[in-house]
Design a protein around this motif. Structure first.
Motif, PDB file in Angstrom:
ATOM      1  N   PRO A  78      54.764   6.616  73.748  1.00 33.83           N
ATOM      2  CA  PRO A  78      55.553   6.362  72.537  1.00 33.83           C
ATOM      3  C   PRO A  78      55.859   7.659  71.801  1.00 33.83           C
ATOM      4  O   PRO A  78      55.011   8.551  71.697  1.00 33.83           O
ATOM      5  CB  PRO A  78      54.641   5.465  71.705  1.00 33.83           C
ATOM      6  CG  PRO A  78      53.650   4.898  72.684  1.00 33.83           C
ATOM      7  CD  PRO A  78      53.455   5.968  73.699  1.00 33.83           C
ATOM      8  N   ALA A  99      63.189   1.375  71.493  1.00 30.41           N
ATOM      9  CA  ALA A  99      62.256   0.269  71.317  1.00 30.41           C
ATOM     10  C   ALA A  99      62.939  -0.963  70.748  1.00 30.41           C
ATOM     11  O   ALA A  99      62.499  -2.088  71.009  1.00 30.41           O
ATOM     12  CB  ALA A  99      61.114   0.704  70.400  1.00 30.41           C
ATOM     13  N   THR A 355      50.827  -0.427  70.192  1.00 29.70           N
ATOM     14  CA  THR A 355      51.933  -0.104  69.293  1.00 29.70           C
ATOM     15  C   THR A 355      51.383   0.210  67.902  1.00 29.70           C
ATOM     16  O   THR A 355      50.238  -0.102  67.585  1.00 29.70           O
ATOM     17  CB  THR A 355      52.921  -1.271  69.186  1.00 29.70           C
ATOM     18  OG1 THR A 355      52.256  -2.392  68.551  1.00 29.70           O
ATOM     19  CG2 THR A 355      53.404  -1.719  70.564  1.00 29.70           C
ATOM     20  N   ASP A 356      52.223   0.790  67.071  1.00 27.56           N
ATOM     21  CA  ASP A 356      51.793   1.154  65.722  1.00 27.56           C
ATOM     22  C   ASP A 356      51.478  -0.066  64.857  1.00 27.56           C
ATOM     23  O   ASP A 356      50.698   0.023  63.909  1.00 27.56           O
ATOM     24  CB  ASP A 356      52.862   2.000  65.033  1.00 27.56           C
ATOM     25  CG  ASP A 356      52.953   3.401  65.617  1.00 27.56           C
ATOM     26  OD1 ASP A 356      51.977   3.843  66.255  1.00 27.56           O
ATOM     27  OD2 ASP A 356      54.005   4.056  65.453  1.00 27.56           O
ATOM     28  N   TRP A 361      52.681  -2.391  74.298  1.00 28.94           N
ATOM     29  CA  TRP A 361      53.729  -2.196  75.293  1.00 28.94           C
ATOM     30  C   TRP A 361      53.071  -2.411  76.648  1.00 28.94           C
ATOM     31  O   TRP A 361      51.949  -1.948  76.880  1.00 28.94           O
ATOM     32  CB  TRP A 361      54.304  -0.778  75.240  1.00 28.94           C
ATOM     33  CG  TRP A 361      54.862  -0.346  73.920  1.00 28.94           C
ATOM     34  CD1 TRP A 361      54.354   0.596  73.072  1.00 28.94           C
ATOM     35  CD2 TRP A 361      56.060  -0.833  73.301  1.00 28.94           C
ATOM     36  NE1 TRP A 361      55.145   0.725  71.959  1.00 28.94           N
ATOM     37  CE2 TRP A 361      56.208  -0.144  72.067  1.00 28.94           C
ATOM     38  CE3 TRP A 361      57.012  -1.788  73.658  1.00 28.94           C
ATOM     39  CZ2 TRP A 361      57.274  -0.370  71.211  1.00 28.94           C
ATOM     40  CZ3 TRP A 361      58.075  -2.023  72.797  1.00 28.94           C
ATOM     41  CH2 TRP A 361      58.197  -1.309  71.588  1.00 28.94           C
ATOM     42  N   ARG A 382      57.165  -6.301  75.478  1.00 31.50           N
ATOM     43  CA  ARG A 382      56.533  -6.207  74.154  1.00 31.50           C
ATOM     44  C   ARG A 382      55.616  -7.414  74.013  1.00 31.50           C
ATOM     45  O   ARG A 382      56.040  -8.561  74.172  1.00 31.50           O
ATOM     46  CB  ARG A 382      57.598  -6.217  73.053  1.00 31.50           C
ATOM     47  CG  ARG A 382      57.041  -6.090  71.643  1.00 31.50           C
ATOM     48  CD  ARG A 382      56.405  -4.738  71.391  1.00 31.50           C
ATOM     49  NE  ARG A 382      56.246  -4.454  69.982  1.00 31.50           N
ATOM     50  CZ  ARG A 382      55.291  -4.962  69.201  1.00 31.50           C
ATOM     51  NH1 ARG A 382      54.394  -5.776  69.717  1.00 31.50           N
ATOM     52  NH2 ARG A 382      55.225  -4.655  67.933  1.00 31.50           N
TER      53      ARG A 382
END
Length: 386
Positions: A78, A99, A355-356, A361, A382
């Motif tokens: 990422p 994304a 992911t944040d 992912w 996702r």
């Protein structure tokens, strides 16, 4: 050897070993436990006594397919802006994937990649200072070895020509038709960690002068790090067969997944100078001087590649097992049996990255001729988790 000026030992490449499994069928091995030497680690944390345990049960749901059409996706990194860099093992190309929209743009090719068997363009990583350095790190197989290089990434250049010339920071990792390792990641200490395989030559895993069958810890320039078990070596742990997953939990402990041979695949907590047993042990052996895995799986259920830490659990992608595993934790101990998701729905699963916003992912790995012919449509997914 590392780049000029740094002395290192060049390990011999090895050929396929009879009876050992490839990352396609993920055969495990047994290990032994306790008594392994411990060295101080600036980033291995202690579990907080008040740290709550993860719930015993969780959930994982694919909410959308982000992108398709990338041949043999392997590494995924990422970017701070939110998009993804993805490596194609067999073509040697790196792609940028938006994304939000899934728009895929070729960034460039890595020169010198020699794909074959389990080798090729493998792991990707971006450093903590990416916003200013614009460097992308890649692990890849050449005609003679596996190595790590970094390249300047300039998105303002034309598509397909956005990567600068590779600066090789580390070389001499044994290559083979199988067991090339390949996962790279920057840790909480801002150092680069590299998971390697023994290239099919079992004895290299116990040879501390070889870079095969190890987890390596190095500076962003490819040098040994202060605090390593041997001040002059990048070797951080040894006795590994084929490491393809690296992740840190919220207490900064390093976790790694590993392919076994015939008996057990493994999930390990990594100790500095820890001996993880290969080739003498596979799975939980309970022997002094060797570190037992935290969890183990039969190869038909796992063949683990990438792992990630999210929401108190380790999430592990299975190739032969064609499923996503969740291991809920309190500190470094599981609080319940591993839980599996997505079994058989997307074929072989290669890479999983947090992911944040607390999701995942996930990439598939079907277009290499070893997966279900009805699922030869690799994709980036996702995943929503709880």
């Amino acid at each position: 050897m590392r780049r000029p000026g740094v002395t290192a030992v060049l390990a011999a490449a090895a050929l396929f070993a009879a009876g050992c499994s490839s990352d396609s069928d993920g055969r495990p091995f047994e290990r032994r436990t306790s008594g392994s030497p411990r060295a101080s680690s600036p980033h291995s944390g202690s579990p907080s006594p008040t740290r709550p345990a993860a719930p015993e049960r969780g959930s994982a749901k694919v909410v959308r397919t982000v992108a398709t059409g990338i041949e043999s996706p392997w590494g995924l990194a990422p970017l701070p802006e939110g998009d993804l860099l993805v490596s194609s093992r067999d073509s040697g190309k790196i792609f940028r994937v938006a994304a939000d929209s899934g728009k895929t743009t070729e960034v460039g090719s890595v020169p010198g990649v020699s794909p074959g068997g389990e080798g090729g363009l493998l792991g990707l990583a971006v450093p903590p200072d990416f916003a200013t350095s614009r460097m992308v790190y890649a692990y890849f197989t050449t005609a003679s070895d596996n190595r790590v290089a970094r390249m300047l990434y300039d998105p303002e250049r034309p598509a397909g020509d956005q990567l600068g010339a590779p600066d090789t920071i580390f070389r001499g990792i044994p290559k083979g038709t199988v067991h090339n390792g390949g996962r790279i990641a920057f840790g909480p200490d801002k150092m680069l960690y590299v998971g390697t395989g023994e290239g099919g030559d079992r004895g290299l895993a116990q040879d501390k002068k070889s870079f095969g069958g190890k987890i390596l810890r190095m500076t962003p320039d490819g040098e040994p790090v202060h605090g390593n078990p041997d001040a002059d070596s990048v070797v951080y742990s040894y006795g590994h067969r084929n490491v393809q997953g690296l992740a840190w939990d919220r207490d900064k402990r390093l976790w790694a997944s590993e392919f076994g041979q015939d008996t057990w695949d493994e999930l390990n907590v990594i100790e500095p100078n820890g001996n993880y047993g290969w080739p003498e042990a596979e799975g939980k052996a309970g022997e002094d001087g060797l570190v037992d895995p935290v969890e183990q799986w039969k190869p038909a259920e796992a063949s683990p590649s990438g792992i990630a830490y999210a929401k108190g659990s380790i999430w592990m992608a299975g190739l032969r097992g064609e499923r996503l595993w969740r291991v809920p934790l309190r500190g470094k101990e599981p609080v319940a049996e591993p839980q599996s998701f997505l079994e058989g729905k997307y074929g072989r699963l290669r890479t999983v990255v947090a992911t944040d916003d607390g999701g995942l992912w996930l990439t598939t790995s079907n277009t290499d001729g070893r997966g279900d012919p009805d699922k030869q449509d690799d994709r980036i997914l996702r995943v929503e988790i709880s």
